[in-house]
Scaffold this motif. Structure first.
Motif, short mmCIF file in Angstrom:
data_model
loop_
_atom_site.label_atom_id
_atom_site.label_comp_id
_atom_site.label_asym_id
_atom_site.label_seq_id
_atom_site.Cartn_x
_atom_site.Cartn_y
_atom_site.Cartn_z
N ARG A 170 0.84 -1.21 0.00
CA ARG A 170 0.00 0.00 0.00
C ARG A 170 0.87 1.25 0.00
N ALA A 171 0.46 2.24 -0.79
CA ALA A 171 1.15 3.53 -0.82
C ALA A 171 1.07 4.17 0.57
N GLU A 172 2.08 4.95 0.91
CA GLU A 172 2.16 5.57 2.25
C GLU A 172 0.96 6.46 2.56
N ASP A 173 0.37 7.10 1.55
CA ASP A 173 -0.75 8.01 1.81
C ASP A 173 -2.10 7.31 1.82
N GLU A 174 -2.11 5.99 1.74
CA GLU A 174 -3.34 5.20 1.80
C GLU A 174 -3.55 4.69 3.23
N GLY A 227 -0.94 2.45 5.03
CA GLY A 227 0.19 2.74 4.16
C GLY A 227 1.45 1.98 4.54
N GLU A 243 -2.60 3.31 -5.75
CA GLU A 243 -2.85 2.84 -4.39
C GLU A 243 -1.70 2.01 -3.83
N HIS A 244 -0.84 1.50 -4.71
CA HIS A 244 0.25 0.61 -4.30
C HIS A 244 1.57 1.06 -4.91
#
Length: 139
Positions: free
Chosen positions: A26-30, A33, A103-104
């Motif tokens: 997962r991306a850090e801002d999700e 994250g 998202e990733h």
């Protein structure tokens, strides 16, 4: 008084190709994250469960998958007013070429041992409780 509680239904895919399972980071801002997980997401109103899973996997990874069968269902709270119902399915893909959404940030095709190192303790517990690591197609 309006009920502020919310239930979200999500689907995840344990996607297998040549005995390995796809994990995405997962991306850090999700939400969540930086953690590794299986691809998937929320169903949209009117969608069938398996169609939603195929759509979410395609959006997140660029992969077309075949949904084989449901593995397990679970529920948990992300906060006091938000409950998630998660349905996890066994899926297969004929391709290993992943194109990630925003998202990733990373993806890996993992052996069981690699999955055990990357997945969060919560997901690990669910996988162990539902014998996901004992699945025949996994190494």
């Amino acid at each position: 008084m309006v009920n502020a509680n919310k239930i979200v239904v999500a689907v995840k895919g344990v996607i297998v190709n040549e005995g390995k399972v796809l994990l995405v980071k997962r991306a850090e801002d999700e939400v969540g994250g930086g953690t590794w997980e299986c691809a998937g997401g929320k169903i949209e109103f009117g969608e069938q469960l398996e169609s939603a899973l195929m759509r979410e996997v395609l959006e997140e990874t660029g992969l077309s998958v075949t949904v084989e069968r449901i593995l397990y269902a679970t529920t948990f709270h992300t906060d006091p007013t938000r409950q998630v119902v998660m349905l996890t399915y066994l899926c297969s893909s004929n391709s290993k070429t992943v194109t990630l959404s925003k998202e990733h940030t990373d993806s890996r095709w993992c052996t069981k041992e690699e999955m055990k190192l990357l997945l969060t303790p919560k997901i690990m517990k669910e996988f162990e409780n539902h014998n996901v690591f004992a699945l025949e197609p996994l190494i």
